[in-house]
Design an enzyme around this catalytic site. Sequence first.
Site, PDB file in Angstrom:
ATOM      1  N   GLY A 292      -6.016   0.700   8.582  1.00  0.00           N
ATOM      2  CA  GLY A 292      -5.146  -0.056   9.468  1.00  0.00           C
ATOM      3  C   GLY A 292      -5.640  -1.484   9.380  1.00  0.00           C
ATOM      4  O   GLY A 292      -6.603  -1.849  10.055  1.00  0.00           O
ATOM      5  N   ARG A 293      -4.983  -2.262   8.513  1.00  0.00           N
ATOM      6  CA  ARG A 293      -5.474  -3.608   8.178  1.00  0.00           C
ATOM      7  C   ARG A 293      -5.681  -4.480   9.406  1.00  0.00           C
ATOM      8  O   ARG A 293      -6.710  -5.111   9.566  1.00  0.00           O
ATOM      9  CB  ARG A 293      -4.466  -4.282   7.236  1.00  0.00           C
ATOM     10  CG  ARG A 293      -5.074  -5.114   6.275  1.00  0.00           C
ATOM     11  CD  ARG A 293      -4.484  -6.342   5.786  1.00  0.00           C
ATOM     12  NE  ARG A 293      -5.626  -7.188   5.556  1.00  0.00           N
ATOM     13  CZ  ARG A 293      -6.099  -8.028   6.423  1.00  0.00           C
ATOM     14  NH1 ARG A 293      -5.500  -8.193   7.584  1.00  0.00           N
ATOM     15  NH2 ARG A 293      -7.164  -8.713   6.161  1.00  0.00           N
TER      16      ARG A 293
ATOM     17  N   TYR B  55      -7.957   5.784   1.866  1.00  0.00           N
ATOM     18  CA  TYR B  55      -7.272   6.163   0.625  1.00  0.00           C
ATOM     19  C   TYR B  55      -7.003   7.673   0.578  1.00  0.00           C
ATOM     20  O   TYR B  55      -6.087   8.112  -0.109  1.00  0.00           O
ATOM     21  CB  TYR B  55      -8.089   5.681  -0.587  1.00  0.00           C
ATOM     22  CG  TYR B  55      -8.216   4.161  -0.569  1.00  0.00           C
ATOM     23  CD1 TYR B  55      -7.170   3.355  -1.025  1.00  0.00           C
ATOM     24  CD2 TYR B  55      -9.336   3.539  -0.024  1.00  0.00           C
ATOM     25  CE1 TYR B  55      -7.252   1.972  -0.952  1.00  0.00           C
ATOM     26  CE2 TYR B  55      -9.432   2.157   0.048  1.00  0.00           C
ATOM     27  CZ  TYR B  55      -8.389   1.376  -0.411  1.00  0.00           C
ATOM     28  OH  TYR B  55      -8.449   0.008  -0.336  1.00  0.00           O
ATOM     29  N   GLU B  56      -7.770   8.460   1.336  1.00  0.00           N
ATOM     30  CA  GLU B  56      -7.587   9.921   1.353  1.00  0.00           C
ATOM     31  C   GLU B  56      -6.213  10.322   1.894  1.00  0.00           C
ATOM     32  O   GLU B  56      -5.732  11.420   1.623  1.00  0.00           O
ATOM     33  CB  GLU B  56      -8.636  10.591   2.270  1.00  0.00           C
ATOM     34  CG  GLU B  56     -10.068  10.484   1.807  1.00  0.00           C
ATOM     35  CD  GLU B  56     -10.722   9.149   2.131  1.00  0.00           C
ATOM     36  OE1 GLU B  56     -10.033   8.209   2.541  1.00  0.00           O
ATOM     37  OE2 GLU B  56     -11.940   9.065   1.959  1.00  0.00           O
ATOM     38  N   GLY B  57      -5.622   9.441   2.716  1.00  0.00           N
ATOM     39  CA  GLY B  57      -4.387   9.848   3.396  1.00  0.00           C
ATOM     40  C   GLY B  57      -3.144   9.146   2.894  1.00  0.00           C
ATOM     41  O   GLY B  57      -2.024   9.577   3.182  1.00  0.00           O
ATOM     42  N   ARG B  58      -3.328   8.080   2.127  1.00  0.00           N
ATOM     43  CA  ARG B  58      -2.153   7.248   1.796  1.00  0.00           C
ATOM     44  C   ARG B  58      -1.187   7.908   0.813  1.00  0.00           C
ATOM     45  O   ARG B  58      -0.032   7.511   0.734  1.00  0.00           O
ATOM     46  CB  ARG B  58      -2.597   5.902   1.214  1.00  0.00           C
ATOM     47  CG  ARG B  58      -3.314   5.037   2.192  1.00  0.00           C
ATOM     48  CD  ARG B  58      -3.284   3.598   1.795  1.00  0.00           C
ATOM     49  NE  ARG B  58      -3.602   3.374   0.396  1.00  0.00           N
ATOM     50  CZ  ARG B  58      -3.678   2.167  -0.154  1.00  0.00           C
ATOM     51  NH1 ARG B  58      -3.456   1.103   0.591  1.00  0.00           N
ATOM     52  NH2 ARG B  58      -3.966   2.016  -1.416  1.00  0.00           N
TER      53      ARG B  58
ATOM     54  N   GLY C  19       0.818  -1.216   0.000  1.00  0.00           N
ATOM     55  CA  GLY C  19       0.000   0.000   0.000  1.00  0.00           C
ATOM     56  C   GLY C  19       0.851   1.265   0.000  1.00  0.00           C
ATOM     57  O   GLY C  19       1.939   1.289   0.563  1.00  0.00           O
TER      58      GLY C  19
ATOM     59  N   LYS D 171       8.030   0.667   5.651  1.00  0.00           N
ATOM     60  CA  LYS D 171       6.924   1.488   5.142  1.00  0.00           C
ATOM     61  C   LYS D 171       5.587   0.910   5.569  1.00  0.00           C
ATOM     62  O   LYS D 171       5.425  -0.308   5.570  1.00  0.00           O
ATOM     63  CB  LYS D 171       7.001   1.474   3.608  1.00  0.00           C
ATOM     64  CG  LYS D 171       5.805   2.066   2.917  1.00  0.00           C
ATOM     65  CD  LYS D 171       5.138   1.122   1.908  1.00  0.00           C
ATOM     66  CE  LYS D 171       4.442  -0.039   2.552  1.00  0.00           C
ATOM     67  NZ  LYS D 171       3.528  -0.792   1.711  1.00  0.00           N
ATOM     68  N   THR D 172       4.664   1.668   5.968  1.00  0.00           N
ATOM     69  CA  THR D 172       3.232   1.363   6.052  1.00  0.00           C
ATOM     70  C   THR D 172       2.531   2.412   6.893  1.00  0.00           C
ATOM     71  O   THR D 172       3.002   2.741   8.004  1.00  0.00           O
ATOM     72  CB  THR D 172       2.882  -0.040   6.588  1.00  0.00           C
ATOM     73  OG1 THR D 172       1.455  -0.128   6.677  1.00  0.00           O
ATOM     74  CG2 THR D 172       3.451  -0.381   7.964  1.00  0.00           C
TER      75      THR D 172
ATOM     76  N   LYS E  92     -26.671  17.446  15.324  1.00  0.00           N
ATOM     77  CA  LYS E  92     -27.766  16.538  14.963  1.00  0.00           C
ATOM     78  C   LYS E  92     -27.354  15.151  14.466  1.00  0.00           C
ATOM     79  O   LYS E  92     -28.212  14.311  14.242  1.00  0.00           O
ATOM     80  CB  LYS E  92     -28.674  17.203  13.930  1.00  0.00           C
ATOM     81  CG  LYS E  92     -28.022  17.560  12.611  1.00  0.00           C
ATOM     82  CD  LYS E  92     -29.063  18.153  11.656  1.00  0.00           C
ATOM     83  CE  LYS E  92     -28.400  18.559  10.360  1.00  0.00           C
ATOM     84  NZ  LYS E  92     -29.264  19.220   9.434  1.00  0.00           N
TER      85      LYS E  92
ATOM     86  N   ASP F  34      -0.038   1.909   8.370  1.00  0.00           N
ATOM     87  CA  ASP F  34      -0.670   1.205   9.493  1.00  0.00           C
ATOM     88  C   ASP F  34       0.140   1.319  10.791  1.00  0.00           C
ATOM     89  O   ASP F  34      -0.392   1.094  11.873  1.00  0.00           O
ATOM     90  CB  ASP F  34      -0.875  -0.274   9.160  1.00  0.00           C
ATOM     91  CG  ASP F  34      -1.888  -0.472   8.045  1.00  0.00           C
ATOM     92  OD1 ASP F  34      -2.380   0.536   7.507  1.00  0.00           O
ATOM     93  OD2 ASP F  34      -2.178  -1.635   7.706  1.00  0.00           O
TER      94      ASP F  34
ATOM     95  N   ASP G 216       5.354  -7.941   5.715  1.00  0.00           N
ATOM     96  CA  ASP G 216       5.412  -9.079   4.791  1.00  0.00           C
ATOM     97  C   ASP G 216       6.457  -8.864   3.700  1.00  0.00           C
ATOM     98  O   ASP G 216       7.232  -9.768   3.381  1.00  0.00           O
ATOM     99  CB  ASP G 216       4.042  -9.304   4.121  1.00  0.00           C
ATOM    100  CG  ASP G 216       3.064  -9.980   5.073  1.00  0.00           C
ATOM    101  OD1 ASP G 216       3.524 -10.711   5.972  1.00  0.00           O
ATOM    102  OD2 ASP G 216       1.849  -9.766   4.930  1.00  0.00           O
TER     103      ASP G 216
ATOM    104  N   ARG H  35       1.196  -5.632  -5.009  1.00  0.00           N
ATOM    105  CA  ARG H  35       1.171  -6.571  -3.883  1.00  0.00           C
ATOM    106  C   ARG H  35       1.605  -7.989  -4.256  1.00  0.00           C
ATOM    107  O   ARG H  35       1.341  -8.926  -3.497  1.00  0.00           O
ATOM    108  CB  ARG H  35      -0.232  -6.616  -3.276  1.00  0.00           C
ATOM    109  CG  ARG H  35      -0.632  -5.346  -2.533  1.00  0.00           C
ATOM    110  CD  ARG H  35      -1.790  -5.572  -1.605  1.00  0.00           C
ATOM    111  NE  ARG H  35      -2.214  -4.348  -0.953  1.00  0.00           N
ATOM    112  CZ  ARG H  35      -1.660  -3.879   0.172  1.00  0.00           C
ATOM    113  NH1 ARG H  35      -0.690  -4.528   0.748  1.00  0.00           N
ATOM    114  NH2 ARG H  35      -2.114  -2.754   0.694  1.00  0.00           N
TER     115      ARG H  35
HETATM  116  P1  FBP Z   1       0.539  -1.910   3.601  1.00  0.00           P
HETATM  117  O1  FBP Z   1       0.504  -2.750   4.831  1.00  0.00           O
HETATM  118  O2  FBP Z   1       0.986  -2.626   2.397  1.00  0.00           O
HETATM  119  O3  FBP Z   1       1.316  -0.650   3.832  1.00  0.00           O
HETATM  120  O4  FBP Z   1      -0.955  -1.417   3.282  1.00  0.00           O
HETATM  121  C1  FBP Z   1      -1.810  -1.066   4.316  1.00  0.00           C
HETATM  122  C2  FBP Z   1      -3.139  -0.577   3.834  1.00  0.00           C
HETATM  123  O5  FBP Z   1      -3.099   0.797   3.554  1.00  0.00           O
HETATM  124  C3  FBP Z   1      -4.199  -0.922   4.893  1.00  0.00           C
HETATM  125  O6  FBP Z   1      -4.350   0.116   5.792  1.00  0.00           O
HETATM  126  C4  FBP Z   1      -5.401  -1.286   4.059  1.00  0.00           C
HETATM  127  O7  FBP Z   1      -6.168  -2.274   4.700  1.00  0.00           O
HETATM  128  C5  FBP Z   1      -4.813  -1.871   2.831  1.00  0.00           C
HETATM  129  O8  FBP Z   1      -3.566  -1.255   2.655  1.00  0.00           O
HETATM  130  C6  FBP Z   1      -5.674  -1.651   1.606  1.00  0.00           C
HETATM  131  O9  FBP Z   1      -5.125  -2.344   0.544  1.00  0.00           O
HETATM  132  P2  FBP Z   1      -5.320  -2.014  -0.984  1.00  0.00           P
HETATM  133  O10 FBP Z   1      -4.415  -0.882  -1.294  1.00  0.00           O
HETATM  134  O11 FBP Z   1      -4.875  -3.240  -1.668  1.00  0.00           O
HETATM  135  O12 FBP Z   1      -6.744  -1.649  -1.180  1.00  0.00           O
END
Ligand code: FBP
Length: 549
Positions: free
Chosen positions: A248-249, A421-424, A78, A199-200, A239, A202, A173, A142
């Site tokens: 965060g997987r 996805y907004e922050g990655r 990711g 990197k991650t 309201k 998470d 991994d 991946r």
């Molecule tokens: P990494 O562990 O590879 O850094 O990815 C983490 C992550 O951003 C998780 O937070 C999320 O569950 C997952 O990737 C989403 O995966 P994909 O990009 O395949 O939709």
Amino acid sequence: MAKSALHLARMSYQPKMPASLRGAVKVVEGAATESVSDREEIAAFFPHTYGLPLVSFLPGSEMKEYPAANVGVILSGGQAPGGHNVIAGLFDEMKALNAESRLFGFLMGPEGLIEHKYRELTAEVIDEYRNTGGFDMIGSGRTKLDKPEQFEAGLEILRELEIKALVIIGGDDSNTNACILAEYYASIGAGIQVIGCPKTIDGDLKNAQIEASFGFDTAAKVYSELIGNIQRDCNSARKYWHFIKLMGRSASHITLECALQTHPNICIISEEVEANNYFLDDVVTYIAETVVRRSEAGMDFGTVLIPEGLIEFLPAMRRLIKELNEFLSQNDAEFKLIKRSAQRVYITNKLSEENAALYRSLPADVAQQLIADRDPHGNVQVSLIATEKLLADMTAQKLAEWTEEGRFHGKFSTLTHFFGYEGRCAMPSNFDADYCYCLGRAAAILIAAGKTGYMASVKNLADPISEWAAGGVPMTMMMNMERRSGKEKPVIRKALVEMEGEPYRALREMRREWALSTEYVYPGPIQFFGPEAVSDSPTITLQLERTGR
Ligand code: FBP
């Protein structure tokens, strides 16, 4: 590429570095290391890369001459803010050590190595991407790199390009596989070094040696800004209850950090749910009780933070997912023949009684997600499961029952959000821009020093940058044996939220007060300029973990 004014300004940002990464560097080796556990088994898996010493860099007295070296780099998994700066740091240090050295980026993750797809990363390419978010310079993927035939396919292109070292930028991994690759190339005398980078977003690749994975800082700050904005809306409109799921997987570090930054009314932590053996209904009851208490105090609004991985930490759900995983991996061909509309009934009939009852009770979309395609590591794609909606709906159902029983007299209107996805791919914060650049430079120094099977490291991250200490950590040192796809395998241990850790302790102390409060914190957007306390502070998690403050 058309550029915004901020993009242009950030291109000329010079990442900060400690003295040990500026100019001449002395590489100092410590004592031999051991894996975190299962020492005999790990040593047997890695005869050439086990037990290597920790390496640290100190300021050197004279610049040494290094031979020119071609290096390959892969972005794996990711996206995480700062990846481009790791590559920029690697490039700059390689060129400082020998201007003839060349860098090649393999495209779309490990697959680029296996399928021989690459591009040369010249100064012109690198300069376009300095301090930018995303992984689009070379793309990511991946594909699991863990088979000898893939290693051999990679070796062909590495030899063709005369590459002597490969840098793999990835999570636990990907770095585990980087270590397996390092061991394989060492065992056949291929003369190729492999270096990893943590990197991650998470935040779960950390341990005694690696203080943080890059990207966590920026991603958590982006989500916290959004949560703060929602909370201000909440206080203005009074309201809605906002159910906010955060990426965060597995680990809940992002959710915890965002809670510490924004003070929501409710924050669920997966690791706590598991430690207490909670059922889904326990979580729903906890939320509903807080809704009632706030309502009684005149507040029919609030915020709930939910970690993405929650579903897998509910022990009953975990048992169900385990059975589903096993069944689907063994009966994949047969299952693919079943029409989508008939899949739920088909699966229910194949499950044990306890799991069938739970599966039957789930809303249709969640039940469907649990049997959808797995990721390449065989995991359920939790980011696709609408846990925020599940919890909002179940809470509404419970409150409707309580209304009938006369226990709840308020209103309960919900809105759901998922921030991931907004922050990655956000523009990296100064912290991530600096940290990543230093990691890249450290990787180049490890290569020049002839190291393989190491992860680049930078420590003392909660201190001023002048105190940061760079070096390398043998990847086998972070490993233990875990059961994966039915077999015991050596893997880098994932860091979950610790129940005894300072960040969780801080949440536990504060959340009773937050539950009935409207005193939210609104962190605002990441700042790149201005006072250091505003633009350069690390996450609260890092500060609490490293200094207890
Ligand atoms: P990494 O562990 O590879 O850094 O990815 C983490 C992550 O951003 C998780 O937070 C999320 O569950 C997952 O990737 C989403 O995966 P994909 O990009 O395949 O939709």
